[in-house]
Every structure is written in C-alpha cells, then in structure tokens.
Enzyme design. Structure first.
Site, PDB file in Angstrom:
ATOM      1  CG  ASP A  47      -0.419   0.117   2.571  1.00  0.00           C
ATOM      2  OD1 ASP A  47       1.039  -0.012   2.682  1.00  0.00           O
ATOM      3  OD2 ASP A  47      -1.064   0.053   3.349  1.00  0.00           O
ATOM      4  CB  SER A  48       4.786   1.764  -0.162  1.00  0.00           C
ATOM      5  OG  SER A  48       4.942   0.570  -0.991  1.00  0.00           O
ATOM      6  CG  ASP A  86       0.337  -3.903   2.138  1.00  0.00           C
ATOM      7  OD1 ASP A  86      -0.106  -4.753   3.183  1.00  0.00           O
ATOM      8  OD2 ASP A  86       1.168  -3.228   2.162  1.00  0.00           O
ATOM      9  CE  LYS A 116       3.036  -5.907   4.019  1.00  0.00           C
ATOM     10  NZ  LYS A 116       2.496  -4.779   5.070  1.00  0.00           N
ATOM     11  CD  GLU A 118       0.449  -1.527   7.925  1.00  0.00           C
ATOM     12  OE1 GLU A 118      -0.111  -0.691   8.919  1.00  0.00           O
ATOM     13  OE2 GLU A 118       0.906  -1.099   6.840  1.00  0.00           O
ATOM     14  CD  GLU A 185       7.623  -0.177   7.418  1.00  0.00           C
ATOM     15  OE1 GLU A 185       6.579  -1.073   7.185  1.00  0.00           O
ATOM     16  OE2 GLU A 185       7.727   0.902   7.163  1.00  0.00           O
TER      17      GLU A 185
END
Ligand code: KIV
Length: 278
Positions: A47-48, A86, A116, A118, A185
C-alpha cells in the site's frame, strides 16, 4: 524450489535451510516482470503505492479497488515470485466477514497468492478468519504505517521494554494464528534478531537490521527513484532518478535539434503511392 515457483512452503523451507529470502515491492506489469526475471523470491504489491506511485503523504488513502487494480498488473508480469497483496487501511478493521471478503477479492480478482495485514492482537480475529478461508497471510509488526496517526509519525518502534514485549507477544500470536511470515519494520536490530530466533516462521525485515530471515525494500527506494523521503535503512542500488532525468533531457534536446526521430525510427511508403498523393 518444487516447480520453480516460490510459494508459502518455500518461505518456510528457506528459514529451515538458513537461506535468506529476498522481497521487493511492485505496482505495475513491466517492473514486476523485470524484478521477477532478476530472481526476487517474492513481490509485495504494497500500500506504499499510495506514496511512491500516487503521491499521497501516507498510505491511508488507497482503497481495495486501487490495490486490486495494481495486483492484477503485477500478477500478469510474474512467473516465479510469490505475489502478496497488501490489504489497505479499513479493509480488515470493520468486521470479520468484510475482512474475509476483501482478502478473497485480492486472490480472485487481483490474482495474488497471499495477503499482508498490519497489526497483532488488534486484528488477530481477522487474521485467523482469512487463514481459515484458505488465504495465506503475511503479518506486519513494528512500524505499521497504517497506524501513523497513532504513532505520531514514522518512528522506530520497540525501543522501550513495554513496546518491545508487545511486538514479541504479537509475533508469537500471529505465528500461532498461522501466518507464513512476518514483516518487521523499523525495529531495533537486536529485537528483530530475538524475534527471528523465537519464531519458526521467517521474519522479513525493513529497517530491522541484519538478522531477519529475509529483507524487503520499496523498489523505488532501492532503485533510487523516489526521493521525497529516503529513510536511513534504504540502500540505493541505482540512481534511476538521474538516469531518467538525463535520458529525458537528451530526448527533449534531440527533438528540438531534429536528431530524433532519425531515418531508422521512421516508416517507408512506396514512391508510386506517394506520387499519387501530390
Ligand atoms: O506497503 C509496503 O510497501 C510495505 C512494505 C514496506 C513492507 O508494507
């Protein structure tokens, strides 16, 4: 490994064999194809995307539809790497059914092999439900960028005892829930080492030092293409910013000076056909 494709089992095998796992982000077909051909083990459609491709200041603005659009493109470019999508902010925070349905869209529509999510204990019920739906899940702890407003910025996590204990506990919870790997991270190197030693599943570090079982970077950072903000943990293996700017300046100059296009870039027409046109 196996049929040559890197899979969930390859992640675990790599950890057991002591082989480091290489990951990068990708958002489009042609880049994904190059990274896959270069031999990267796994690609994350991160999602970057929001920051490096769409120009937002953080990752909070991308939607499931945005992500799936890019997952489709990346999946089309890849033959060997495991592609992970993501799940964006608010796509797995509301309720379990919504989370499973969104994760399913990544697989069915986006063509990725896993997703993925978070977070740790806060989302553990969603992680379990997605795994129960037979969708491989990668965890993500430490600096989880979707929590930027809670953290008050992009800051190293786990320097204090309480924070560090929470990250360790969450990593064990995620492992127990069945995730196949965990991204760590921006956590101190020795904390990442400790977690990597405690877990049977691989850790993938980004700003987490030398001892994780694998590493991931944002491709635009690794290639020196995104310069709005270059974190301390980034190593630039190329300077594509300069390459792109220099190539573009030369292109502009050659157009202005009549050097481009040259004869070899042009198409021919038969003289007889041309005569009739005058
Ligand atoms: O969105 C992303 O690119 C990520 C990686 C930095 C791990 O989550």
């Amino acid at each position: 490994m196996g049929n040559g494709k890197f899979t969930v089992s390859s992640f675990l095998k790599a950890k057991n064999d002591g082989e480091k796992i290489s990951m990068l982000t990708a958002y489009d077909y042609s880049t994904a194809k190059l990274l896959d051909e270069a031999g990267v083990d796994s690609l994350l459609v991160g999602d970057s995307l929001a920051m490096v491709v769409l120009g937002h200041e953080n990752t909070l603005k991308v939607t499931v539809d945005d992500m799936i659009h890019h997952c489709k493109a990346v999946s089309r470019g890849v033959k060997r790497a495991m592609v992970i999508g993501d799940m964006p902010f608010m796509s797995y925070h509301v309720d379990i059914q919504d989370s499973v349905r969104n994760a399913g869209r990544f697989i069915q529509e986006g063509g990725v092999h896993g997703v993925k999510l978070e977070g740790g204990r806060e989302v553990i019920d969603k992680v379990r439900a997605v795994i129960n739906a037979q969708i491989p899940v990668m965890g993500h702890l430490g600096l989880t960028p979707q929590s930027v407003n809670v953290f008050g910025g992009f800051k190293v996590q786990g320097r204090q005892e309480e924070q560090a204990k929470k990250i360790i506990e969450d990593s064990l919870l995620l492992q127990e829930a069945g995730v196949f790997a965990i991204v760590l991270e921006c956590v101190p190197e020795r904390l990442a080492k400790l977690i990597s030693e405690k877990l049977q599943i691989p850790t993938i570090g980004i700003g987490a030092g030398r001892y994780c079982d694998g590493q991931i970077l944002v491709s635009q950072d690794m290639l020196g293409m995104y310069t709005d903000f270059v974190p301390k943990f980034v190593k630039q293996y190329s300077n594509l910013c300069d390459t792109i700017k220099e190539s573009t300046s030369t292109y502009i100059k050659e157009i202005r000076e009549g050097q481009f296009p040259a004869k070899e870039h042009s198409f021919n027409i038969d003289d007889k056909v041309l005569e009739k046109l005058y």
